[in-house]
Design a protein around this motif. Structure first.
Motif, PDB file in Angstrom:
ATOM      1  N   HIS A 199       0.832  -1.207   0.000  1.00 44.56           N
ATOM      2  CA  HIS A 199       0.000   0.000   0.000  1.00 44.56           C
ATOM      3  C   HIS A 199       0.868   1.258   0.000  1.00 44.56           C
ATOM      4  CE1 HIS A 199      -3.283   2.711   0.930  1.00 44.56           C
ATOM      5  NE2 HIS A 199      -2.677   3.096   2.048  1.00 44.56           N
ATOM      6  N   ILE A 200       1.891   1.285   0.846  1.00 42.57           N
ATOM      7  CA  ILE A 200       2.755   2.465   0.942  1.00 42.57           C
ATOM      8  C   ILE A 200       3.531   2.681  -0.347  1.00 42.57           C
ATOM      9  CG2 ILE A 200       4.814   3.386   2.107  1.00 42.57           C
ATOM     10  CD1 ILE A 200       3.765   2.177   4.702  1.00 42.57           C
TER      11      ILE A 200
ATOM     12  N   SER B 251       2.653   2.411  -3.241  1.00 41.88           N
ATOM     13  CA  SER B 251       1.837   3.022  -4.295  1.00 41.88           C
ATOM     14  C   SER B 251       1.801   4.546  -4.162  1.00 41.88           C
ATOM     15  CB  SER B 251       0.406   2.465  -4.241  1.00 41.88           C
ATOM     16  OG  SER B 251      -0.255   2.867  -3.037  1.00 41.88           O
ATOM     17  N   TYR B 252       2.392   5.078  -3.085  1.00 39.00           N
ATOM     18  CA  TYR B 252       2.361   6.522  -2.820  1.00 39.00           C
ATOM     19  C   TYR B 252       3.552   7.227  -3.472  1.00 39.00           C
ATOM     20  CZ  TYR B 252      -1.306   6.184   0.786  1.00 39.00           C
ATOM     21  OH  TYR B 252      -2.487   5.987   1.458  1.00 39.00           O
ATOM     22  N   LYS B 253       3.329   8.485  -3.832  1.00 38.11           N
ATOM     23  CA  LYS B 253       4.405   9.325  -4.320  1.00 38.11           C
ATOM     24  C   LYS B 253       5.422   9.597  -3.206  1.00 38.11           C
ATOM     25  CE  LYS B 253       2.971  13.123  -6.212  1.00 38.11           C
ATOM     26  NZ  LYS B 253       2.659  14.534  -6.526  1.00 38.11           N
ATOM     27  N   SER B 254       4.938   9.693  -1.983  1.00 42.09           N
ATOM     28  CA  SER B 254       5.786  10.028  -0.832  1.00 42.09           C
ATOM     29  C   SER B 254       6.282   8.785  -0.094  1.00 42.09           C
ATOM     30  CB  SER B 254       4.996  10.916   0.137  1.00 42.09           C
ATOM     31  OG  SER B 254       3.784  10.270   0.524  1.00 42.09           O
ATOM     32  N   LYS B 255       6.400   7.671  -0.812  1.00 40.86           N
ATOM     33  CA  LYS B 255       6.688   6.389  -0.158  1.00 40.86           C
ATOM     34  C   LYS B 255       8.016   6.367   0.590  1.00 40.86           C
ATOM     35  CE  LYS B 255       8.582   4.458  -4.449  1.00 40.86           C
ATOM     36  NZ  LYS B 255       8.435   3.383  -5.459  1.00 40.86           N
TER      37      LYS B 255
ATOM     38  N   THR C 114      -1.803  10.100   6.189  1.00 45.43           N
ATOM     39  CA  THR C 114      -1.626   9.877   4.753  1.00 45.43           C
ATOM     40  C   THR C 114      -1.760   8.402   4.393  1.00 45.43           C
ATOM     41  OG1 THR C 114      -0.146  11.790   4.638  1.00 45.43           O
ATOM     42  CG2 THR C 114      -0.069  10.237   2.795  1.00 45.43           C
TER      43      THR C 114
ATOM     44  N   PRO D 155      -5.260   8.383   1.367  1.00 39.65           N
ATOM     45  CA  PRO D 155      -4.337   8.691   0.262  1.00 39.65           C
ATOM     46  C   PRO D 155      -4.483  10.098  -0.301  1.00 39.65           C
ATOM     47  CG  PRO D 155      -5.336   6.521  -0.027  1.00 39.65           C
ATOM     48  CD  PRO D 155      -6.051   7.172   1.119  1.00 39.65           C
TER      49      PRO D 155
ATOM     50  N   ASP E 212      -1.582  12.437   0.146  1.00 42.42           N
ATOM     51  CA  ASP E 212      -0.265  12.062  -0.376  1.00 42.42           C
ATOM     52  C   ASP E 212       0.502  13.264  -0.913  1.00 42.42           C
ATOM     53  OD1 ASP E 212       1.898  10.548  -1.225  1.00 42.42           O
ATOM     54  OD2 ASP E 212       0.956   9.954  -3.105  1.00 42.42           O
TER      55      ASP E 212
ATOM     56  N   TYR F 228       3.929  14.663   0.628  1.00 41.19           N
ATOM     57  CA  TYR F 228       5.084  14.682  -0.282  1.00 41.19           C
ATOM     58  C   TYR F 228       5.734  16.067  -0.289  1.00 41.19           C
ATOM     59  CZ  TYR F 228       7.742  14.279  -4.654  1.00 41.19           C
ATOM     60  OH  TYR F 228       8.736  14.279  -5.594  1.00 41.19           O
TER      61      TYR F 228
END
Length: 672
Positions: A134-135, A137-141, A337, A341, A344, A348
């Motif tokens: 799940h994480i 998939s984030y821009k801010s991973k 976040t 989502p 995000d 970020y």
């Protein structure tokens, strides 16, 4: 009184366990082929490398030099050559074996076949994989992984270095900040429920599992458990006793945790904050934050000096600013976040602003100091002085500061010349340190086939560990990459007074370096006959000009307290013949063997005249050139031969009319 005796007994058991286990395992070495079948407990994936930990009866670190997909809990079969991890091969620097021991890993495999045997059915691993998926998939991973899962591998190394340099890298570690927030949330939600404690500890143990039982969080959770038991059973132990018990229990479980820098920071800083806690009562927020930041800095100095050789006094101010920012905004926002989502982009932007400010502040070196690595006794004295200043009299802090000032200026206390042949793989780099810390670096090393820089990972940290932050003379024996390939990075990252080149025409690498030297206004010279530094003379024996770059190598001769040293760089047999005809070089005490032990150098005639007592060969392990050659080793059969591929770095210290030699890699027994 009885309770204090019990605490003391547990501490004693921990100390004995540490001494016994470390003494036993220090002399053990394993190497052998075998097959391991176990579950994956750690995954780190890079573009061209995948690292996993596999747990069977014990844990193993497996490195595959290709990109492979693994999930936590996967069952895998690994067949290959398993060995004990290597110690550091440069004095004072990071020890990979001890680092892995702190993770309870004693063997690694870097050449193996690996096969997936099945996926996990464990619900905890299933949840962990889903959260990580799940994480990702984030821009801010990169920062979500750091704050939520405790994995900083997605943050760039130069950024992590910046956090470390300004003294706020602890803010990226999952620890008490996270636990405090979770405690507040659970207390609020389950305020009137009898299940509150059960929910809290269940969540914390899952969070421990999610973060891979990171040491700082382990300390925090164990401390909370002990606090709960103390209150529940009315043991009347104070927080000082509890933090001592926490550390002791952890060391009894795994004595190798003494090698965990993160745990050391966590335990020691928490201990001293507890000591001053009574003095923080009824103080306003700013006053309290400043005192906690100050005591945290003073407490961390010995650990920083022992492991990283740098301190930044401004970190006291930076922590006052950044701790509330992370604790009350950035970390809570990371949790929000992950759940929602839609935040995000906001997270970020905030995380990148946090990173940008850190990189900007990293440019300010005004109150950043190189500090020599203290020995364990000095570390103990540091903490004794700090303890006495808190519990007895504030004036004891003066002695703490005196030790700190001496540590920062340790290079001025150097009285005996030393020469250290650094292990830089298949290359050359030699450090000559004279009294009062005057430093000469002969060559930098250089490796075409590695992305890691020698000067950043070895040369500069080694100098810093001795309290040295400047090179007085950089001598580049010739233009081959394995001798001067790191010169550009060196000049960009440490102050250098002057550079000396060999005779002959400049090659492309040397011309590029000269451009940088002019830009930085660093003087450079060639055709030098001798160099005087603090009344120590270095003589340049090879002043001829040949057609071959190796023949043009600078050959250095010097004497320290009547001990004769000769450094041959890559000089060939032709250069050796000319030196024999021009100089009387008999009875050399320490010979730096020419051209890494290649058969093109170190002729039998040359050795018979030089008659070296000690011969040093700088050579890479399992190098493709087959260095050193059997012919050269035979020629040197009457000399004490040290090799960087077998001995690591080698240092000679010269005292009056004698010297002592030590190598970095200790000899170990072998277990098959």
């Amino acid at each position: 009184m009885r309770k204090k005796i019990i605490v003391l007994f547990i501490v004693l058991v921990a100390v004995i366990r540490i001494i016994l286990m470390l003494s036993f395992d220090e002399n053990l070495y394993y190497e052998g082929k075998k097959t391991v079948v176990g579950k994956v407990t750690y995954v780190k994936k890079q573009d061209d490398k995948t690292t996993i930990d596999v747990k069977e009866k014990q844990k193993y670190r497996i490195t595959i030099y290709e990109s492979m997909d693994f999930e936590y809990g996967d069952k895998v079969k690994v067949t290959g050559l398993f060995v004990t991890p290597s110690d550091n091969t440069v004095f004072n620097l990071f020890n990979y074996r001890k680092y892995l021991l702190s993770k309870n890993i004693k063997e690694i495999c870097t050449s193996c076949e690996i096969k997936k045997e099945g996926k996990t059915k464990n619900v905890f691993y299933f949840l962990k994989n889903k959260i990580i998926e799940h994480i990702n998939s984030y821009k801010s991973k990169n920062y979500l992984m750091a704050f939520v899962v405790g994995d900083t591998s997605l943050i760039k190394e130069e950024v992590k270095d910046a956090y470390s340099n300004i003294g706020i890298s602890h803010l990226l570690a999952v620890s008490g900040t996270h636990v405090s927030l979770f405690l507040a949330i659970i207390n609020f939600v389950f305020k009137k429920s009898k299940l509150k404690s059960c929910v809290l500890f269940s969540f914390l143990f899952f969070f421990l599992f999610l973060t891979g039982f990171v040491e700082s969080l382990l300390r925090c959770v164990l401390f909370m458990v002990l606090s709960f038991v103390n209150k529940k059973f009315k043991l009347n132990l104070n927080n000082t006793h509890l933090i001592i018990l926490t550390g002791s229990i952890l060391f009894i479980i795994n004595p190798y945790l003494v090698y965990s820098v993160g745990l050391m920071f966590s335990l020691v800083i928490t201990f001293f904050i507890i000591l001053i806690s009574n003095k923080l009562k009824n103080k306003n927020y700013l006053n309290k934050t400043f005192k906690i930041s100050l005591i945290s800095f003073l407490t961390s100095v010995p650990i920083l000096a022992y492991n990283f050789f740098k301190i930044n006094v401004l970190s006291v101010l930076f922590n006052i600013i950044f701790v509330p920012l992370v604790s009350f905004f950035l970390f809570p926002l990371s949790l929000i976040t992950v759940i929602f989502p839609i935040f995000d982009d906001l997270f970020y932007m905030v995380a990148n602003a946090f990173e940008g400010i850190t990189l900007f502040l990293n440019n300010f070196k005004l109150l950043s100091f190189v500090i020599a690595k203290p020995n364990i006794i000095i570390v103990f004295i540091y903490y004794l002085m700090l303890y006495l200043s808190i519990k007895v009299n504030k004036k004891w802090i003066i002695f703490y500061l005196v030790i700190l000032i001496i540590n920062i200026n340790a290079k001025f206390l150097i009285t005996n010349p030393t020469i250290t042949f650094l292990d830089v793989g298949q290359g050359d780099s030699t450090v000559i340190i004279l009294p009062r810390g005057k430093t000469i670096l002969v060559d930098t090393g250089g490796n075409f086939f590695s992305s890691s820089t020698i000067v950043s990972n070895k040369t500069i940290p080694y100098l810093n560990s001795l309290g040295i932050n400047k090179i007085d003379s950089l001598i580049l024996t010739h233009g081959d990459y394995d001798h001067m390939g790191e010169a550009l990075d060196l000049i960009k990252n440490i102050k250098i007074e002057k550079v000396i080149f060999n005779n002959g025409e400049y090659n492309k690498t040397e011309l590029e370096l000269i451009t940088l030297l002019k830009k930085k206004k660093i003087n450079y010279y060639k055709n030098v006959k001798e160099l005087n530094l603090n009344n120590n003379e270095l003589y340049f024996l090879n002043n001829n000009i040949y057609d071959d770059e190796n023949d043009n190598s600078i050959v250095l001769y010097t004497e320290f307290n009547k001990t004769k040293l000769l450094l041959m760089a890559d000089a060939t047999k032709k250069t050796e013949e000319d030196i024999l005809s021009d100089y009387n070089i008999g009875n050399i005490d320490v010979l730096k063997v020419g051209h890494h032990g290649s058969k093109t150098s170190t002729s039998n005639e040359f050795v018979n005249v030089a008659r070296p007592k000690y011969s040093i060969i700088s050579v890479g392990k399992n190098n493709r050139y087959g260095h050193p050659s059997e012919e050269v080793l035979k020629n040197l059969s009457s000399s004490n031969v040290y090799r960087t591929d077998l001995n690591g770095s080698i240092t000679f210290e010269f005292k009056k009319n004698k010297f002592k030699v030590k190598d970095c890699i200790k000899k170990k027994g072998t277990i098959k």
